[in-house]
Enzyme design. Sequence first.
Site, PDB file in Angstrom:
ATOM      1  CG  LEU A   1       9.670 -17.260  -3.462  1.00  0.00           C
ATOM      2  CD1 LEU A   1       9.478 -17.369  -1.830  1.00  0.00           C
ATOM      3  CD2 LEU A   1       9.347 -15.946  -3.568  1.00  0.00           C
TER       4      LEU A   1
ATOM      5  CG  ASP B   1      -1.633   1.352   1.100  1.00  0.00           C
ATOM      6  OD1 ASP B   1      -2.539   1.519   0.260  1.00  0.00           O
ATOM      7  OD2 ASP B   1      -2.408   1.224   1.985  1.00  0.00           O
TER       8      ASP B   1
ATOM      9  CG  HIS C   1      -0.259   1.923  -9.523  1.00  0.00           C
ATOM     10  ND1 HIS C   1      -0.482   1.698  -7.672  1.00  0.00           N
ATOM     11  CD2 HIS C   1      -0.832   2.434  -9.785  1.00  0.00           C
ATOM     12  CE1 HIS C   1      -1.029   1.977  -7.168  1.00  0.00           C
ATOM     13  NE2 HIS C   1      -1.634   2.804  -8.614  1.00  0.00           N
TER      14      HIS C   1
HETATM   15  C1  FPP Z   1      -1.758   0.605  -2.737  1.00  0.00           C
HETATM   16  O1  FPP Z   1      -1.804   1.397  -3.659  1.00  0.00           O
HETATM   17  C2  FPP Z   1      -1.458  -0.826  -4.485  1.00  0.00           C
HETATM   18  C3  FPP Z   1      -2.476  -1.106  -5.312  1.00  0.00           C
HETATM   19  C4  FPP Z   1      -3.773  -0.882  -5.500  1.00  0.00           C
HETATM   20  C5  FPP Z   1      -1.306  -1.899  -6.355  1.00  0.00           C
HETATM   21  C6  FPP Z   1       0.002  -2.659  -6.790  1.00  0.00           C
HETATM   22  C7  FPP Z   1       0.163  -3.004  -6.879  1.00  0.00           C
HETATM   23  C8  FPP Z   1       1.936  -2.690  -7.391  1.00  0.00           C
HETATM   24  C9  FPP Z   1       2.647  -2.596  -6.329  1.00  0.00           C
HETATM   25  C10 FPP Z   1       3.080  -2.228  -8.986  1.00  0.00           C
HETATM   26  C11 FPP Z   1       1.929  -3.133  -9.928  1.00  0.00           C
HETATM   27  C12 FPP Z   1       2.696  -4.348 -10.355  1.00  0.00           C
HETATM   28  C13 FPP Z   1       2.261  -5.517 -11.072  1.00  0.00           C
HETATM   29  C14 FPP Z   1       2.642  -6.885 -10.181  1.00  0.00           C
HETATM   30  C15 FPP Z   1       0.676  -5.009 -10.737  1.00  0.00           C
HETATM   31  P1  FPP Z   1      -2.430   2.969  -3.516  1.00  0.00           P
HETATM   32  O2  FPP Z   1      -2.187   2.792  -4.768  1.00  0.00           O
HETATM   33  O3  FPP Z   1      -3.862   2.538  -2.524  1.00  0.00           O
HETATM   34  O4  FPP Z   1      -1.820   3.415  -2.676  1.00  0.00           O
HETATM   35  P2  FPP Z   1      -2.397   4.798  -1.712  1.00  0.00           P
HETATM   36  O5  FPP Z   1      -3.533   4.208  -0.609  1.00  0.00           O
HETATM   37  O6  FPP Z   1      -1.388   5.429  -1.721  1.00  0.00           O
HETATM   38  O7  FPP Z   1      -3.384   5.130  -2.875  1.00  0.00           O
END
Ligand code: FPP
Length: 260
Positions: free
Chosen positions: A139, A28, A45
Amino acid sequence: METPKKAALLKRYRLKPHLPRHVAIIMDGNGRWAKKRHLPRIAGHRAGAFSIREIVRLSGELGLEALTLYAFSTENWKRPPREVALLMQLLKQYLRSEVPELLGNNVRLGTIGNTADLPPKIGKELKESIQATSHYTGLKLILPLSYSGRADLARAVKGIAAKVKAGKLKPSAVTEKTITQSLSTASLPEVDLLIRTSGEMRVSNFLLWELAYSEFHITPTLWPDFRTPHFIAALRDFQTRQRRFGGVESVTGSVTSWAR
Ligand code: FPP
């Protein structure tokens, strides 16, 4: 098994030998990371994908059995269509660029969730990536995609009900094990450690059944900043925990004591 490489890493990072078998991470804070830098959310991301690469590699080297990274929840479909499209694009790029790295590190890729919801091209790429790594024995890297803990439980219950209806299972024979074995995580070890980045104190519909006895490590670090030192700190934190599984006797986390 403790390989010379693992032994050297344990020494370097001052870790005890008993590591979690299965670590799950709610990644997150990508959006906040980008906002702090006046960048579009997708830049967060993108940066988060580099953290994934580093944590996957380290988990493999440390000999963890499974790493589950919450990549895209059912609820994430509610994000603006442009962000969803860019996330899907990023997933495709991740699979294209990382599969050779996974193969080089003996990592087997898997997924949980309703992957039929994914755009067909992404679904195809995912299937091919899973196939390409299917013979690897190190893994297990699990990417929940269009995943919801409640939906997975509902699906499991439907399957159990169908078996009961067909006379293949007696209602009195339904136990916790029946449910565990009907979930999409059935082939994975128990989740020993849950990490959530960005300081939020929520489970967010992730592995609801599976987290029953997991240790939680919540860090204020935003996911794109979460790298080796943060992961090691989480593992060290885990190694300080007394795991009692609801009982009174202290169980210091040795691997054998987790085999319930
Ligand atoms: C949460 O951050 C993250 C996500 C919803 C997506 C996770 C994706 C990645 C780490 C990168 C992409 C990699 C792949 C394999 C798809 P948020 O956007 O909710 O952050 P915020 O709470 O600060 O807005």
